[in-house]
Scaffold this active site. Sequence first.
Site, short mmCIF file in Angstrom:
data_model
loop_
_atom_site.label_atom_id
_atom_site.label_comp_id
_atom_site.label_asym_id
_atom_site.label_seq_id
_atom_site.Cartn_x
_atom_site.Cartn_y
_atom_site.Cartn_z
N ASP A 167 -49.43 -17.11 0.83
CA ASP A 167 -48.53 -18.27 0.90
C ASP A 167 -47.67 -18.25 2.16
OD1 ASP A 167 -48.83 -20.28 -0.90
OD2 ASP A 167 -47.07 -19.79 -2.11
N ASP A 311 -44.97 -16.49 -15.65
CA ASP A 311 -45.71 -15.60 -16.53
C ASP A 311 -45.34 -15.80 -18.00
OD1 ASP A 311 -43.16 -14.64 -16.09
OD2 ASP A 311 -43.79 -12.76 -15.17
#
Length: 679
Positions: A167, A311
Amino acid sequence: MTDATPATQRFRGDSSILRRSFSSRTSPLRLARPVRDPAVEKAGQNKETEMPDRERARDWVRRAACLLASVVGAYYITWRLLFSINTDALWFAIPLWVAETFGLVSSLLFFYTVWDTRSRRPAPAPRDGLRVDIFVPTYNEPMWMVRRTILGALAVTYPHETYLLDDGRRPEAEALARELWCRYIARPSNEGAKAGNLNYAMRQSSGDFIAIFDTDHVPMPEFLDRTLGYFENERLAFVQSPQEYYNVDSFQHHTDRKNRRTWHEQSLFYRVIQPGKDRWNSAFFCGSCGVMRRTALDDVGGFATETITEDMHTSMRMHARGWRSAYHGEVLALGLAAQTAAPYHLQRLRWGQGTMQVMRREGPFGARGLTLHQRINYFASALHYFDGLQRLVLYMAAPLCVATGVLPIRGANLAFVVRLLAYYGASMVAFRLAGRGYGKFLATERFHMIRFFTYMRACTGLVARRKLRFKVSPKAAPGSADRRTMLPIIAVCLYVALCVVGGTVRLALGHDDNLPAFWINLAFSTWAAYLVAAALYATVRTTDFRQTPRAHAGLPIHWVTGRQTGIGVLVDVSERGAAVLLPHGSSPRGSVSFQLEWPGQSLAAEGVVRRWTNVEQGILLGLEWPEAEGDDAIVLARLAGELTARHYLLTFDRPWDRLGLLQLRRGHRRSARRRSLHI
């Protein structure tokens, strides 16, 4: 070597890891696990009927302790409300009672979660032909860290594809992926942070299963072999494994090298709480060291991008859709913990704020499809972050009583002290036993003091409407403690000191006519002062000025410096330097070259002497060299990864506390204590 100039001929070694077919490679990491002893296995088979009975008996002792603590706690809190609230100081009495009630509720939820933590049966060997992708998302981590993780991922033995998800769109990361023969993905924007990065990579890949490792977690070769077998259950969405850390001198660790024990702040969660949640099908994905089923991710729309804890949020959505989860309790990857206080607080703040976002958007009681047990377990995880508010009340209460003489309790006498001691005593015993070797009371209380203000800040995520930014915690950032992280602790220190001084003056002037209450509250104020001192010491003492963490070696070398040569010990090594131990009488000048021969690895290196220390065992030298590149970097990264795993698994992969395990006798005793080298 890619360059034949003398400046780059510092390292020579086995760089066969550059072979394109990594799935068939045998790694020395497999030596990290203890070798099976047939005699021990035979003895274990003779006791196979005895051990389950003994373990069941231990479980019932733990459960009895938890039940006793729960009954005593419920009695104490009820008694406090009905018979001891000071109605003349409700502004003080009610907040204190609420804080104590919060502690009881947290204990009850903890006992409920860890009631049964029996490990799952090992998964069967995975069938051949499964399509697996390994994702390694990265943003701004240093290249040595990315290299170690990629090499670990490529060394995983089950056939797979490895992807580096960059990224940061860095040319050096793309060059590294090309050099190591792994796939490279860089998206045009950073929308959705880590979750967006993973979702983008899913569209560029095709594996039926996706293993995810943060850049600071290095997988072991058998990772997929131990986890893929669980997916024989077609309704299983993901498998999570523990997150353990090899830098056992980090800010969040408490390590006893003499007795070869280590504990870190997340030990209780990964070794006890997650297995307990697994019994209720409530273990959640922790962002790394896990495997996800692609169809399950597609069923919930991919990784959740609405919060900064993708998550937990994604796990809750999967559970709400009826998917199952599994927790595999074996250490299958080693990571790098936050070395100093600043990244530790940044990481906990992100976790807390993200959890509050999940609670606000869906919450355990708002998400449709969750079972009652799942709702309770997710609620317990979220409630944990309100601990900071409770601790603030507790830290302020006793000193305020000392300073002003105002009591939140009516009749602070012997009857109150007896009930209080019974409650806290039963709770401490139950916590230690339920912690199964990982429940360290003093260390846990120290971290409560360290992070209480960070958790208070995290609670603002429950009401904040602004979009929170995903901040990557710089775990490998060298330096000393950030003094700003100590300001809340220093504020508590000043508050306690001023209150004690004021109370002492008031006592000397004869303005306090309740001496028992004064001394009881002074004792609690002293406890708060101790926690302040312990928290400040832990923050200040943890410093790190190395650019890369060293891997413990303890291997023989042949060294040369000037006209001297001999046999020494490679104490530790990294991509930027090493520590070597030479015999007394050696006179190293300028630089030292050495050669290591180890099964599966060979290394020849040369470094400049930066440190010279006389120790009992000889002369300890600190060597430094420029950060390696190309084949040289691969040789050192591979060696560091293998040495790290071997050292951790053989030295520290065990519970801290035998009493918490109810193992009152040693299984064996060494004839002589090993001598250790402290550096």
